[in-house]
Design a protein around this motif. Structure first.
Motif, PDB file in Angstrom:
ATOM      1  N   GLN A 208       0.709  -1.076  -0.072  1.00 45.80           N
ATOM      2  CA  GLN A 208      -0.129  -0.104   0.034  1.00 45.80           C
ATOM      3  C   GLN A 208       0.910   1.240   0.102  1.00 45.80           C
ATOM      4  N   ARG A 209       1.949   1.234   0.829  1.00 43.80           N
ATOM      5  CA  ARG A 209       2.483   2.592   0.995  1.00 43.80           C
ATOM      6  C   ARG A 209       3.874   2.682   0.236  1.00 43.80           C
ATOM      7  N   LEU A 210       4.656   1.651  -0.177  1.00 43.69           N
ATOM      8  CA  LEU A 210       5.854   1.627  -0.822  1.00 43.69           C
ATOM      9  C   LEU A 210       5.676   1.475  -2.384  1.00 43.69           C
ATOM     10  N   LYS A 211       5.306   0.267  -2.539  1.00 45.48           N
ATOM     11  CA  LYS A 211       5.160  -0.366  -4.134  1.00 45.48           C
ATOM     12  C   LYS A 211       4.168  -1.455  -3.959  1.00 45.48           C
ATOM     13  N   ARG A 212       3.600  -1.293  -5.191  1.00 43.95           N
ATOM     14  CA  ARG A 212       2.126  -2.249  -5.404  1.00 43.95           C
ATOM     15  C   ARG A 212       3.030  -3.567  -5.855  1.00 43.95           C
ATOM     16  N   ILE A 213       2.473  -4.513  -5.170  1.00 44.64           N
ATOM     17  CA  ILE A 213       2.819  -5.891  -5.468  1.00 44.64           C
ATOM     18  C   ILE A 213       2.047  -6.515  -6.400  1.00 44.64           C
ATOM     19  N   ARG A 214       2.513  -6.825  -7.670  1.00 47.68           N
ATOM     20  CA  ARG A 214       1.515  -7.667  -8.782  1.00 47.68           C
ATOM     21  C   ARG A 214       2.066  -9.012  -8.760  1.00 47.68           C
ATOM     22  N   ARG A 215       3.360  -9.068  -8.670  1.00 44.78           N
ATOM     23  CA  ARG A 215       3.794 -10.584  -9.051  1.00 44.78           C
ATOM     24  C   ARG A 215       4.799 -10.713  -7.752  1.00 44.78           C
ATOM     25  N   VAL A 216       5.043 -11.866  -7.422  1.00 43.64           N
ATOM     26  CA  VAL A 216       5.890 -12.384  -6.367  1.00 43.64           C
ATOM     27  C   VAL A 216       7.294 -12.459  -6.970  1.00 43.64           C
ATOM     28  N   ARG A 217       8.399 -11.926  -6.557  1.00 41.14           N
ATOM     29  CA  ARG A 217       9.639 -11.907  -7.013  1.00 41.14           C
ATOM     30  C   ARG A 217      10.126 -13.254  -7.164  1.00 41.14           C
ATOM     31  N   ASN A 218       9.982 -14.023  -5.777  1.00 40.14           N
ATOM     32  CA  ASN A 218      10.451 -15.452  -5.776  1.00 40.14           C
ATOM     33  C   ASN A 218       9.784 -16.071  -4.396  1.00 40.14           C
ATOM     34  N   TYR A 219       9.792 -17.213  -4.404  1.00 39.81           N
ATOM     35  CA  TYR A 219       9.201 -17.900  -3.256  1.00 39.81           C
ATOM     36  C   TYR A 219      10.229 -18.646  -2.609  1.00 39.81           C
ATOM     37  N   VAL A 220      10.180 -18.597  -1.124  1.00 36.30           N
ATOM     38  CA  VAL A 220      11.292 -19.436  -0.450  1.00 36.30           C
ATOM     39  C   VAL A 220      10.477 -20.357   0.373  1.00 36.30           C
ATOM     40  N   VAL A 221      10.595 -21.816   0.023  1.00 32.68           N
ATOM     41  CA  VAL A 221       9.633 -22.721   0.731  1.00 32.68           C
ATOM     42  C   VAL A 221      10.526 -23.243   1.982  1.00 32.68           C
ATOM     43  N   GLY A 222       9.866 -23.391   2.982  1.00 34.98           N
ATOM     44  CA  GLY A 222      10.151 -24.063   4.324  1.00 34.98           C
ATOM     45  C   GLY A 222       9.601 -25.432   4.082  1.00 34.98           C
ATOM     46  N   THR A 223      10.545 -26.591   4.451  1.00 33.02           N
ATOM     47  CA  THR A 223       9.857 -28.028   4.497  1.00 33.02           C
ATOM     48  C   THR A 223       9.576 -28.311   5.816  1.00 33.02           C
ATOM     49  N   GLU A 224       8.762 -29.319   5.804  1.00 36.65           N
ATOM     50  CA  GLU A 224       8.435 -29.964   7.375  1.00 36.65           C
ATOM     51  C   GLU A 224       9.767 -30.863   7.778  1.00 36.65           C
ATOM     52  N   LYS A 225       9.661 -30.799   9.038  1.00 32.88           N
ATOM     53  CA  LYS A 225      10.901 -31.375   9.623  1.00 32.88           C
ATOM     54  C   LYS A 225      10.691 -32.950   9.403  1.00 32.88           C
ATOM     55  N   GLY A 226      11.882 -33.334   8.670  1.00 33.68           N
ATOM     56  CA  GLY A 226      12.061 -34.859   8.495  1.00 33.68           C
ATOM     57  C   GLY A 226      11.714 -34.978   7.042  1.00 33.68           C
ATOM     58  N   ALA A 227      11.245 -34.050   6.127  1.00 38.55           N
ATOM     59  CA  ALA A 227      11.165 -34.186   4.797  1.00 38.55           C
ATOM     60  C   ALA A 227      12.535 -34.122   4.083  1.00 38.55           C
ATOM     61  N   ASP A 228      12.469 -34.883   3.078  1.00 38.43           N
ATOM     62  CA  ASP A 228      13.805 -34.683   2.110  1.00 38.43           C
ATOM     63  C   ASP A 228      13.802 -33.741   1.372  1.00 38.43           C
ATOM     64  N   VAL A 229      14.774 -32.787   1.576  1.00 36.73           N
ATOM     65  CA  VAL A 229      14.512 -31.441   0.772  1.00 36.73           C
ATOM     66  C   VAL A 229      14.712 -31.731  -0.808  1.00 36.73           C
ATOM     67  N   LEU A 230      15.589 -32.590  -1.184  1.00 37.67           N
ATOM     68  CA  LEU A 230      15.735 -32.917  -2.726  1.00 37.67           C
ATOM     69  C   LEU A 230      14.373 -33.391  -3.259  1.00 37.67           C
ATOM     70  N   VAL A 231      13.672 -34.291  -2.390  1.00 43.53           N
ATOM     71  CA  VAL A 231      12.308 -34.957  -2.918  1.00 43.53           C
ATOM     72  C   VAL A 231      11.519 -33.793  -2.961  1.00 43.53           C
ATOM     73  N   VAL A 232      11.250 -33.099  -1.795  1.00 42.65           N
ATOM     74  CA  VAL A 232      10.197 -32.131  -2.050  1.00 42.65           C
ATOM     75  C   VAL A 232      10.395 -30.812  -3.197  1.00 42.65           C
ATOM     76  N   SER A 233      11.714 -30.686  -3.192  1.00 46.27           N
ATOM     77  CA  SER A 233      12.229 -29.860  -4.666  1.00 46.27           C
ATOM     78  C   SER A 233      11.756 -30.551  -5.892  1.00 46.27           C
ATOM     79  N   GLY A 234      11.958 -31.790  -6.080  1.00 40.68           N
ATOM     80  CA  GLY A 234      11.362 -32.454  -7.007  1.00 40.68           C
ATOM     81  C   GLY A 234      10.068 -32.388  -7.470  1.00 40.68           C
ATOM     82  N   LYS A 235       9.275 -32.505  -6.156  1.00 40.27           N
ATOM     83  CA  LYS A 235       7.697 -32.579  -6.271  1.00 40.27           C
ATOM     84  C   LYS A 235       7.419 -30.967  -6.699  1.00 40.27           C
TER      85      LYS A 235
END
Lengths: 395, 228
Positions: A208-235
């Motif tokens: 609202q005050r600084l810059k209108r967000i139309r698109r997200v530049r990027n997403y950072v995904v946090g994985t659940e505890k115990g999940a294999d990061v490489l597997v999640v990233s493949g999915k």
């Protein structure tokens, strides 16, 4: 007899110090390079892994690629919910938007990335508050004009410290006032984000005050505890492909994959350098063979005497073989010391962790001993095959 | 000395050496019996074949044809391993050139044959010290051979030959590199050894040695020309 032969070998080297040194030089260089290579390789891997795990090994970064592509249109604030619903193992999907802006406090000014965040930001990045607090759900919902400062931004804008509760101005076309509600602890930059040099405002306030967000530049995904990061990233990749049908329109990167790439590079480099080291060991071995052949020729009479006293061919062969092995092992140990010392100095200079590999030491010892056996065998057989009468009368 | 049976039997032994294209007939058919406990001299000019005969008796080499028996055992066709074991057990050598190992102490020199006989280290040391004591060198145990005089070196060699308690002592010109006086004392030593019951064979062209021996075998051009 074994120990006598070892003692004898040392006696012989002692009386020919320079020759002994020169003959084992090849082994010394070969082993020293193997040790240096493996130690540096391991030190590099450990250092990279440490760095990567400090970024948070359990996070995954998703970027759109190229302009105006299907993927870019896909990077809306709603994608977070879609990802969470469709991909297993995702705890949070944090949208990232940031713009460099000028910040001022009194006469102190600072150019920083202003990041639009929600309350789950600290959780995903394992990012800790030094003083005050972080953006809350309420701050976001009510679009409060509050800001949290990264460690460096805080020290630049408030050289005297004590920033919490004060106001700063953020320049975006015109100056806008924000109340500082927290200062963050210092954190290593990673994933294209320089945490310390950034400031954080609620996502809705930013919009609202600084810059209108139309698109997200990027997403950072946090994985659940115990999940294999490489597997999640493949999915995630599979899901994005299903949405876009174009594998080139997005990119999914995790520190784990970066670490994998580095490890791969280190492995290739190791293999290459080990090849060079093997060649130098080969040349070193030929040097040993040469010196042992000279030694056999010089000591023909001694061999004759020993045979007259009852030494069997086997015993003579053993004596010269032990001598060759002692020689190469000696070279191997010197090489290990040199290699360890050298790699230690290099790691100090490169500010890497010094991670010597003890299995490499063992391997180097076995290898140099093996070179001794392999290249000492022929001279030893020559010595054992000498005829006693001829050897005794040899001048 | 009373003979107590034949210790060495040599039957029509021939030995050829091939030198380039030439065949040198060093021994042309030697037959000889040596009784146990004898002090025997083998005399002859250089090139007569006396050293070759000694090498064959000492199992340093095998004959081209003919048979050699040491204490009844045929040694004329044994392989190098078996010959080495016989040299170690049955024969003690004393050479003109002393042939000591220069890099190790005289004690270690005397211990060497026992090492090849797989005697434990402690026992080796004891026996070697005793042997060196018997030749009057107890005070020189840690000396290198190069630190000793010729006579002393030959005494070390004798101690080394005796340390395994062999039945046969073979000496090749043992006084050749020594002055008369020292040579005499070394010969006296051989006489004593023989008195202790060992068969001593000395190859020489020194008449003084011949005078000491109870029996002298004369050899020339590879055949025995007389025994007296």
């Amino acid at each position: 007899m074994f120990f006598e032969n070892i003692k004898l070998a040392f006696k012989d080297f002692g009386s020919n110090k320079l020759r002994t040194f020169l003959s084992i030089l090849g082994i010394v260089i070969g082993v020293a390079s193997i040790i240096t290579i493996t130690t540096l390789g391991r030190s590099a891997t450990v250092s990279i892994q440490n760095q990567v795990s400090s970024m948070g090994l359990e996070t995954i970064n998703i970027f759109p690629r190229g302009n105006d592509s299907e993927a870019r249109r896909l990077f809306t604030p709603e994608l977070a919910g879609k990802l969470k619903d469709n991909v297993e193992g995702i705890k949070d999907a944090v949208p990232i938007n940031q713009t460099p802006m000028l910040l001022k406090h009194g006469r102190d000014s600072y150019q920083a990335n202003v990041m639009a965040v929600t309350d789950d930001f600290t959780d995903v990045f394992d990012y800790e508050v030094e003083s005050g607090g972080f953006i809350t759900e309420d701050d976001n919902a009510r679009r409060k004009s509050v800001v949290v400062l990264g460690a460096e931004a805080a020290s630049k804008l408030f050289p005297g410290g004590d920033a919490v509760g004060k106001y700063i101005r953020i320049y975006r076309k015109q100056a806008k006032s924000f109340r500082v509600i927290g200062v963050m602890k210092t954190r290593t930059a990673s994933m294209r984000m320089d945490f310390d040099a950034a400031v954080y405002v609620p996502r809705n306030t930013y919009n609202q005050r600084l810059k209108r967000i139309r698109r997200v530049r990027n997403y950072v995904v946090g994985t659940e505890k115990g999940a294999d990061v490489l597997v999640v990233s493949g999915k995630i990749e599979a899901y994005l492909f299903k949405l876009t049908g174009d594998a080139d329109s997005y990119r999914v990167i995790s520190p784990a994959t970066i670490a994998g790439i580095y490890t791969g590079i280190t492995k290739t480099l190791n293999l290459f350098l080990t090849g060079i080291a093997a060649i130098s060991l080969l040349v070193g071995g030929i040097g040993i063979m040469n010196i042992m052949l000279v030694s056999v020729a010089e000591r023909t009479r001694e061999i004759g005497i020993r045979k007259a006293l009852g030494a069997t061919p086997k015993v003579i062969r053993g004596q010269f073989l032990i001598e060759a092995v002692v020689l190469t092992l000696f070279g191997g140990l010197i090489g290990i010391s040199f290699g360890t010392g050298l790699s230690y100095i290099i790691t100090v200079f490169l500010k890497w962790l010094f991670a010597p590999q003890f299995s490499a030491f063992l391997l180097a010892v076995l290898f140099s001993g093996g070179v001794g056996i392999f290249f000492g065998l022929y001279p030893a057989i020559q010595a054992s095959g000498l005829q006693p009468v001829e050897a005794l009368t040899y001048e | 000395m009373t003979a107590s049976g034949t210790i060495i039997k040599i039957a029509d032994v021939k030995k050829d050496y091939i030198l380039g294209k030439a065949v040198i007939k060093a021994l042309r058919g030697v037959t000889l019996k040596i009784q146990s406990g004898e002090l025997l001299a083998i005399m002859g000019p250089s090139g007569s074949g006396k050293t070759t005969l000694m090498h064959l008796i000492g199992c340093l080499d095998i004959p081209t044809s003919g048979k050699i028996y040491l204490e009844g055992e045929d040694v004329s066709e044994l392989n190098e391993e078996a010959l080495a074991r016989i040299r170690n057990r049955k024969v003690g050598f004393v050479f003109q050139q002393f042939n000591l190992l220069s890099r190790i102490s005289i004690l270690e020199n005397v211990m060497t044959p026992l090492m090849y006989a797989h005697v434990p280290v402690k026992k080796r040391r004891e026996s070697a010290e005793e042997a060196l004591k018997s030749v009057g060198l107890s005070d020189r145990l840690t000396h290198r051979p190069t630190e000793l005089s010729g006579g002393q070196r030959q005494r070390v060699a004798i101690a080394r030959a005796l340390v395994t308690d062999p039945s046969i002592i073979l000496a090749d010109e043992p006084t050749g590199n020594l002055d008369t006086e020292t040579g005499r004392s070394i010969l006296e030593m051989f006489n004593k050894i023989n008195g202790n019951g060992k068969t001593v064979i000395i190859v020489t062209h020194d008449p003084e040695v011949g005078a000491l021996a109870r029996k002298t075998v004369h050899i020339r051009d590879g055949i025995i020309t007389g025994i007296d």
